[in-house]
Design a protein around this motif. Structure first.
Motif, short mmCIF file in Angstrom:
data_model
loop_
_atom_site.label_atom_id
_atom_site.label_comp_id
_atom_site.label_asym_id
_atom_site.label_seq_id
_atom_site.Cartn_x
_atom_site.Cartn_y
_atom_site.Cartn_z
N VAL A 1 -16.56 -105.59 -14.98
CA VAL A 1 -17.45 -104.98 -15.96
C VAL A 1 -17.46 -103.47 -15.72
CG1 VAL A 1 -19.80 -104.88 -16.87
CG2 VAL A 1 -18.89 -107.05 -16.04
N GLU A 2 -17.24 -102.71 -16.78
CA GLU A 2 -17.24 -101.25 -16.67
C GLU A 2 -18.31 -100.67 -17.61
OE1 GLU A 2 -12.60 -100.37 -15.50
OE2 GLU A 2 -13.25 -99.98 -17.54
N TYR A 3 -18.89 -99.57 -17.16
CA TYR A 3 -19.90 -98.86 -17.94
C TYR A 3 -19.39 -97.46 -18.22
CZ TYR A 3 -22.99 -102.64 -16.56
OH TYR A 3 -23.56 -103.86 -16.38
N LEU B 1 -23.73 -89.54 -13.73
CA LEU B 1 -22.53 -90.14 -13.16
C LEU B 1 -21.55 -90.59 -14.25
CD1 LEU B 1 -24.17 -92.15 -10.26
CD2 LEU B 1 -22.58 -90.23 -10.01
N LEU B 2 -22.08 -91.25 -15.28
CA LEU B 2 -21.22 -91.73 -16.36
C LEU B 2 -20.66 -90.59 -17.20
CD1 LEU B 2 -23.09 -94.97 -17.47
CD2 LEU B 2 -21.08 -94.76 -15.99
N LEU C 1 -21.53 -97.83 -9.19
CA LEU C 1 -22.78 -97.13 -9.54
C LEU C 1 -23.84 -97.38 -8.48
CD1 LEU C 1 -23.21 -97.70 -13.39
CD2 LEU C 1 -23.04 -95.50 -12.20
N ARG C 2 -23.95 -98.61 -8.04
CA ARG C 2 -24.97 -98.95 -7.05
C ARG C 2 -24.75 -98.17 -5.75
NH1 ARG C 2 -26.57 -104.43 -4.20
NH2 ARG C 2 -28.65 -103.83 -3.58
N LEU D 1 -29.53 -99.93 -16.90
CA LEU D 1 -28.29 -100.00 -17.68
C LEU D 1 -28.50 -100.77 -18.98
CD1 LEU D 1 -25.73 -100.57 -14.81
CD2 LEU D 1 -25.74 -98.63 -16.40
N ARG D 2 -29.27 -101.85 -18.93
CA ARG D 2 -29.54 -102.62 -20.16
C ARG D 2 -30.30 -101.79 -21.18
NH1 ARG D 2 -31.14 -108.41 -17.42
NH2 ARG D 2 -29.00 -109.09 -17.07
#
Length: 129
Positions: free
Chosen positions: A83-85, A35-36, A46-47, A62-63
């Protein structure tokens, strides 16, 4: 005098590949990375995009990806905080692998049986049967 080899200089590719696999092992890591690879996501996006993942597990995965340098997390000083990833440049190097997996799936995916009942949070059906 015996021939001496410098064992530290020799690369054991099996061990190196085990390290590489460990970076992406975990039930959700490959899906998160996929996805990223497409775009930047917020946590809630994302969820919603990953049926079956729990909030706790998504946070943990993610961590780990962030710790391993494959995902970056950006916190914006807003109210409420945003918050963005996104994947890192190092993770972008996996692009050809993602493309190869896509090509493989396009050729062979229809022959793979569908698995029922993913564990974790059930997908939301918005009141539809």
């Amino acid at each position: 005098m015996e021939n001496q080899t410098n064992e530290k200089a020799e690369v054991n590719m099996h061990e190196e590949m085990r390290r590489a696999f460990a970076l992406l092992s975990g039930k959700w890591k490959l899906e998160i990375m996929w996805l990223l690879h497409q775009r930047i996501y917020r946590f809630g996006e994302l969820r919603k995009a990953i049926p079956g993942v729990t909030q706790h597990m998504l946070t943990a995965q993610l961590r780990e990806l962030e710790r391993d340098g494959l995902v970056s997390r950006t916190v914006f000083a807003e109210v409420p905080p945003r918050v963005e990833y996104e994947i890192t440049q190092k993770a972008r190097g996996l692009g050809p692998t993602m493309e190869a997996l896509t090509a493989w799936w396009n050729e062979y995916g229809k022959s793979v049986p569908v698995k029922a009942n993913p564990r974790g949070r059930k997908p939301v059906n918005n009141g539809r049967p």
